[in-house]
Structures are given as C-alpha cells and as structure tokens.
Scaffold this active site. Sequence first.
Site, PDB file in Angstrom:
ATOM      1  N   HIS A  40     -87.693 -10.894  32.302  1.00 36.41           N
ATOM      2  CA  HIS A  40     -87.538 -12.314  32.604  1.00 36.41           C
ATOM      3  C   HIS A  40     -86.198 -12.786  32.047  1.00 36.41           C
ATOM      4  O   HIS A  40     -85.675 -12.219  31.077  1.00 36.41           O
ATOM      5  CB  HIS A  40     -88.657 -13.120  31.960  1.00 36.41           C
ATOM      6  CG  HIS A  40     -89.988 -12.902  32.594  1.00 36.41           C
ATOM      7  ND1 HIS A  40     -91.060 -13.744  32.351  1.00 36.41           N
ATOM      8  CD2 HIS A  40     -90.445 -11.955  33.456  1.00 36.41           C
ATOM      9  CE1 HIS A  40     -92.109 -13.318  33.031  1.00 36.41           C
ATOM     10  NE2 HIS A  40     -91.757 -12.228  33.708  1.00 36.41           N
TER      11      HIS A  40
ATOM     12  N   CYS B 221     -93.175 -18.577  30.421  1.00 33.91           N
ATOM     13  CA  CYS B 221     -94.524 -18.029  30.478  1.00 33.91           C
ATOM     14  C   CYS B 221     -94.985 -17.706  29.051  1.00 33.91           C
ATOM     15  O   CYS B 221     -94.190 -17.767  28.108  1.00 33.91           O
ATOM     16  CB  CYS B 221     -94.532 -16.769  31.345  1.00 33.91           C
ATOM     17  SG  CYS B 221     -93.728 -15.346  30.574  1.00 33.91           S
TER      18      CYS B 221
ATOM     19  N   GLU C 285     -85.431 -15.255  30.206  1.00 31.72           N
ATOM     20  CA  GLU C 285     -85.480 -15.603  28.780  1.00 31.72           C
ATOM     21  C   GLU C 285     -85.392 -14.361  27.900  1.00 31.72           C
ATOM     22  O   GLU C 285     -84.646 -14.344  26.905  1.00 31.72           O
ATOM     23  CB  GLU C 285     -86.783 -16.340  28.442  1.00 31.72           C
ATOM     24  CG  GLU C 285     -87.005 -17.614  29.215  1.00 31.72           C
ATOM     25  CD  GLU C 285     -87.873 -17.442  30.443  1.00 31.72           C
ATOM     26  OE1 GLU C 285     -88.684 -18.334  30.716  1.00 31.72           O
ATOM     27  OE2 GLU C 285     -87.723 -16.418  31.153  1.00 31.72           O
TER      28      GLU C 285
ATOM     29  N   CYS D 145     -92.776 -15.035  27.249  1.00 36.18           N
ATOM     30  CA  CYS D 145     -91.470 -15.539  26.839  1.00 36.18           C
ATOM     31  C   CYS D 145     -91.594 -16.571  25.719  1.00 36.18           C
ATOM     32  O   CYS D 145     -90.767 -16.608  24.810  1.00 36.18           O
ATOM     33  CB  CYS D 145     -90.732 -16.115  28.037  1.00 36.18           C
ATOM     34  SG  CYS D 145     -90.251 -14.837  29.236  1.00 36.18           S
TER      35      CYS D 145
END
Length: 157
Positions: free
Chosen positions: A61, A91, A63, A94
């Site tokens: 992701h 999410c 992040e 993260c």
Amino acid sequence: MRSPDAPDRAHMTPMELALAEARLAAVRDEVPVGAVVVAADGTILSRAHNEVEARNDPSAHAEMLALRGAAAVRGAKWLTDCDLVVTLEPCPMCAQAISLFRIRRLVFGAYDPKGGGVEHGARVFDAASCHHRPEVVGGVREAEAAALLRAFFGDRR
C-alpha cells in the site's frame, strides 16, 4: 528541462504530491492511493503510490511504501517528528504501521467507510492495544481524492 505542462513539484503541497502519486497509480492500473511522509521542517522524506499489482504484494500500500522509504532515509525505525499525508483513510494494516512508526500526524483525504481503519472499521488508534495515536486530520481535499477512486472503479465495472 521540465515541460511547461509538468507540475513544479517543489511548490506543491504534500497533499498535492500525494494526489499526483494517486494519479500515477491509476495510470499503472493500481488503486489510486498516494502517500507522502513529511519531516517537521517540511522536507519530503518519501512518497509512494499503491504497488500491490506490480509487486504481487498485498501489503504494498502507498502508506507502507512511503513509511518504509522515510525510515530508510532517516536510518531510524521511528518517525516521531513526521507527518503522513495520504489520499485515502488508511486500512487497519496501514493504521497499525502508522502507530508502530510513531508518526506525529496523519492527514488523509477521502474517508473509507468500507475498508478504513482509523475513523471506520477497526478504529486502530482507539484500541487499548494501540501504543501510539497520532493526531488525525481527515477530509483534506476529500472530494478530489474520492473522485479519483470513483473514476478508477467506475471504469472497471
């Protein structure tokens, strides 16, 4: 020499940089999420976009990649004086990483009622097991960030 149509990234805000990363993700058929880690003095330490498909890695992701990049630049596991700016509410995975990296402030664009882990779902920072809760600012350029996501998923339906 920079094209006259190319953005002057030196004068872009962190959220503008994150949105540019999200657009790049969409062009590469990744979910359009971008993230930027900013030091207290305003220095951009890292920026990234989703690379889940390119890396065949569900943890790639924006992040996670930006946090890892900033830690590598700093040569430190904690980013206590840094802000993370991301185009979508993180999410749960993260959000937990944000806590573990000890990010000072999380700034995000669009809210994610289905998959978010900060203001929705698991609400990771509100859990008793969370050892560090950053300051959270949500809804920054929300309409623009949400429009990128709607367009991306709309094209795939």
